[in-house]
Design a protein around this motif. Structure first.
Motif, short mmCIF file in Angstrom:
data_model
loop_
_atom_site.label_atom_id
_atom_site.label_comp_id
_atom_site.label_asym_id
_atom_site.label_seq_id
_atom_site.Cartn_x
_atom_site.Cartn_y
_atom_site.Cartn_z
N ASN A 295 -10.91 -10.67 55.89
CA ASN A 295 -11.98 -9.78 55.42
C ASN A 295 -11.99 -9.66 53.90
O ASN A 295 -13.06 -9.57 53.30
N PHE A 296 -10.83 -9.67 53.27
CA PHE A 296 -10.78 -9.58 51.82
C PHE A 296 -11.34 -10.84 51.16
O PHE A 296 -12.10 -10.75 50.19
N ILE A 297 -10.99 -12.00 51.69
CA ILE A 297 -11.55 -13.25 51.16
C ILE A 297 -13.07 -13.25 51.32
O ILE A 297 -13.81 -13.62 50.41
N SER A 298 -13.53 -12.80 52.46
CA SER A 298 -14.97 -12.70 52.71
C SER A 298 -15.64 -11.76 51.71
O SER A 298 -16.71 -12.05 51.18
N LEU A 299 -14.99 -10.64 51.43
CA LEU A 299 -15.54 -9.68 50.47
C LEU A 299 -15.60 -10.27 49.06
O LEU A 299 -16.61 -10.15 48.37
N VAL A 300 -14.54 -10.93 48.64
CA VAL A 300 -14.50 -11.50 47.30
C VAL A 300 -15.58 -12.58 47.15
O VAL A 300 -16.29 -12.64 46.13
N VAL A 301 -15.73 -13.41 48.18
CA VAL A 301 -16.73 -14.49 48.12
C VAL A 301 -18.14 -13.93 48.00
O VAL A 301 -18.99 -14.53 47.34
N VAL A 302 -18.39 -12.78 48.57
CA VAL A 302 -19.74 -12.21 48.50
C VAL A 302 -19.94 -11.31 47.28
O VAL A 302 -21.06 -11.13 46.82
N LEU A 303 -18.86 -10.79 46.70
CA LEU A 303 -19.01 -9.91 45.55
C LEU A 303 -19.03 -10.65 44.21
O LEU A 303 -19.70 -10.21 43.28
N VAL A 304 -18.31 -11.75 44.11
CA VAL A 304 -18.26 -12.48 42.83
C VAL A 304 -19.65 -12.91 42.36
O VAL A 304 -19.98 -12.71 41.19
N PRO A 305 -20.52 -13.47 43.21
CA PRO A 305 -21.84 -13.86 42.71
C PRO A 305 -22.72 -12.68 42.30
O PRO A 305 -23.71 -12.86 41.60
N LYS A 306 -22.35 -11.46 42.70
CA LYS A 306 -23.14 -10.29 42.35
C LYS A 306 -22.80 -9.75 40.96
O LYS A 306 -23.52 -8.93 40.42
N ILE B 182 -17.59 -10.27 58.63
CA ILE B 182 -17.77 -11.67 58.22
C ILE B 182 -19.21 -12.11 58.42
O ILE B 182 -19.78 -12.80 57.56
N SER B 183 -19.83 -11.72 59.52
CA SER B 183 -21.24 -12.08 59.76
C SER B 183 -22.14 -11.47 58.69
O SER B 183 -23.04 -12.14 58.17
N HIS B 184 -21.89 -10.22 58.36
CA HIS B 184 -22.67 -9.55 57.32
C HIS B 184 -22.50 -10.28 55.99
O HIS B 184 -23.48 -10.53 55.28
N ASN B 185 -21.28 -10.62 55.64
CA ASN B 185 -21.04 -11.27 54.36
C ASN B 185 -21.59 -12.69 54.32
O ASN B 185 -22.08 -13.14 53.28
N LEU B 186 -21.55 -13.39 55.44
CA LEU B 186 -22.16 -14.72 55.48
C LEU B 186 -23.67 -14.63 55.31
O LEU B 186 -24.29 -15.46 54.64
N ALA B 187 -24.27 -13.62 55.94
CA ALA B 187 -25.71 -13.41 55.78
C ALA B 187 -26.05 -13.08 54.32
O ALA B 187 -27.02 -13.61 53.77
N HIS B 188 -25.25 -12.23 53.70
CA HIS B 188 -25.45 -11.93 52.28
C HIS B 188 -25.34 -13.18 51.44
O HIS B 188 -26.16 -13.42 50.55
#
Length: 152
Positions: free
Chosen positions: A126-137, A53-59
């Motif tokens: 973790n899945f919600i965190s992943l989706v939130v960081v991957l969609v803008p990419k 989560i910390s990694h994804n928030l930083a991203h």
């Protein structure tokens, strides 16, 4: 003061292509995770979830929220409307840098699922965190601002 004293017209993102960045990136994540594991009351599944989560928030913050360049740029401010992610490799999709920065959260998510033993609570967060960081990419979201977030 004009950026790029070393002749680089776009110093805001060119450092992402430099030698050793991938190693420093991975070592930074591993170091953060080891520090979390060193805290006595933090259990292994929670350490992995916190790392993810910390990694994804930083991203999310550094790549998808910050817009423009921190210095006066040669491009006359054309990049002021683009996020850091959208500026990487001049907006070209599927470069090695973009692939690495897309694969890193996915690999971290898979490791997190492995070490949390697919616990449903950890998985959902973790899945919600992943989706939130991957969609803008995704290439379809280049320059798109959902719900007016980060529009200006």
């Amino acid at each position: 003061m004009i950026a790029g004293g070393h002749g680089d017209p776009h110093p805001n993102t060119s450092w992402l292509d430099s030698r050793g960045l991938w190693l420093a990136y991975v070592l930074g994540m591993v170091t953060f995770h080891i520090v979390l594991l060193a805290i006595p009351f933090v259990q292994i599944p929670y350490a992995w979830t916190i790392t993810n989560i910390s990694h994804n928030l930083a991203h999310l913050y550094f790549l998808h929220s910050i817009k423009g360049a921190p210095w006066m740029s040669i491009d006359a401010g054309e990049n002021r409307k683009y996020t850091h992610w959208e500026q990487i490799n001049y907006g070209e999709q599927f470069t090695t840098t973009r692939k690495f920065l897309t694969a890193a959260p996915i690999i971290l998510f898979l490791l997190t699922c492995l070490y949390t033993r697919n616990d449903i609570d950890h998985f959902i967060v973790n899945f919600i965190s992943l989706v939130v960081v991957l969609v803008p990419k995704l290439p379809q979201f280049h320059g798109v601002r959902l719900f007016g977030i980060n529009k200006y």
